[in-house]
Design an enzyme around this catalytic site. Sequence first.
Site, short mmCIF file in Angstrom:
data_model
loop_
_atom_site.label_atom_id
_atom_site.label_comp_id
_atom_site.label_asym_id
_atom_site.label_seq_id
_atom_site.Cartn_x
_atom_site.Cartn_y
_atom_site.Cartn_z
N THR A 146 0.05 -1.23 -7.33
CA THR A 146 1.42 -1.02 -6.46
C THR A 146 1.06 -1.85 -5.22
O THR A 146 -0.07 -2.25 -4.67
CB THR A 146 1.66 0.29 -6.15
N GLU A 148 1.45 -0.82 -2.46
CA GLU A 148 1.15 -0.18 -1.36
C GLU A 148 -0.06 -0.13 -0.88
O GLU A 148 -0.30 0.59 0.24
CB GLU A 148 1.64 1.61 -1.75
N TYR A 171 -1.67 8.63 -2.45
CA TYR A 171 -1.16 7.99 -3.55
C TYR A 171 -1.84 6.43 -3.40
O TYR A 171 -2.40 6.02 -4.38
CB TYR A 171 0.10 7.87 -3.52
N LYS A 175 -4.85 4.52 -5.62
CA LYS A 175 -4.27 3.49 -6.45
C LYS A 175 -5.40 2.29 -6.09
O LYS A 175 -5.82 1.30 -6.74
CB LYS A 175 -2.88 2.82 -6.21
#
Length: 370
Positions: A146, A148, A171, A175
């Site tokens: 991602t 993010e 999260y 990741k």
Amino acid sequence: MRKLTNILVTGGAGFIGVNFIRFLFGQGTVAPEFKGRIVNLDAITYAGNIASLKEIDEKFGGTRYFFEKGDIGNRALVEAIFRKYDIDTAVHFAAESHVDRSILGPEAFIKTNVLGTFTLLDVARSAWKKSDGSFGSDVLFHHVSTDEVYGSLGETGYFTETTAYDPRSPYSASKAASDHLAMAYHHTYGLPVTLSNCSNNYGPYQFPEKLIPLMISNMLEGKPLPVYGDGKNVRDWLYVEDHNSAVWAIMEKGRAGETYNIGGENEWENIRLLNELIDVVAAKSNSDAPAAQAVAMRSTITYVKDRPGHDRRYAIDCSKIKAELGWKQAVSFRQGLERTVDWYLSNKEWVNGIRSGDCRRWIEENYGKR
Ligand code: NAD
Ligand code: DAU
């Protein structure tokens, strides 16, 4: 071009994984050249729905499509799958994927995203290592991640492949850890690994806890439309099939050890996006007066308490994958929203089924009725 014959897809019953498998079997709008076998390993958490692949199972089950229910962290199971199907390629989608859930309960994110990824990488390393310790050019581990992990942008600038990692939610931290592990397995052991960091996806089969399907479902049910904070956070939206064509391009032609950013080049403030979506839903509902319907829906927009640590803006520079692999987005935002709304309008059973279970209960328990 890699052969990609016996592909392990993890998380193939979730939003992007389902779309990826459908894409490979020619059920999307683009049909890639794929003649091999898919093994879908999924634990079927609240976010997984194997019914989304019913047609694929009916047509290809037992010959080119196989489903294995289980946890990516179960080493014995993963080893058995590598042996049984002679896996040469892994594309790793399985994850806990929702930021709000990670804030309320991070442990599952560490177990699946960090430890689960570690298990997959380690099994791939043992399964694919030749006697001299090297790996053939016909094996690949593609790790799906991602944007993010890069943190939050101010009003200008873009994330590139060299932007320093700065994850800010449990999260994104989980990741980021999994990305580092994947690349460490490449640098340390020589495992052929590719990595992609993608922006916000939307499209059919997305669990209605994420912004777009949540808003569509609430509009159709006449429920309030909850906007976090001032509604001015910005996301870069990409139609799911465009993400999957990029993942496929990387799997076929991407260089081992490389990261590729994937994005929509399509930034929207949340509140502006919501207004656009209201217009699409109102136009497609059976109302004689769509404009009046849109006004009624707008009156249900409700500003609610902000997400803690809410990243302000994401925007991806995806020039590397465009230049190196010739990938580009094929679906405009308006087209993608229309396809998505059409899908949710024609698949109310899927939405009701998945929503009546854990998601609805979870949302009510954690955020109250909305
Ligand atoms: P999702 O939550 O819809 O699906 C995740 C799937 O993984 C589910 O089917 C679930 O059952 C399965 N799963 C979860 N834990 C598992 C475990 N321990 N073992 C086996 N299976 C397990 O997620 P998604 O939106 O489809 O995201 C897929 C991947 O893409 C994730 O890695 C996510 O980080 C990444 N990603 C998502 C987006 C997005 O906008 N949705 C954008 C960029 C990257
Ligand atoms: O950027 C890629 C990421 O996009 C993926 O890695 C994640 O798996 C995926 O969930 C998504 O993360 P976001 O947090 O950006 O997506 P979400 O749909 O949860 O929220 C999008 C924006 O909308 C965000 O600014 C928060 C806001 N929001 C979300 C919900 C669910 C609201 O204002 N109201 C809501 O009810």
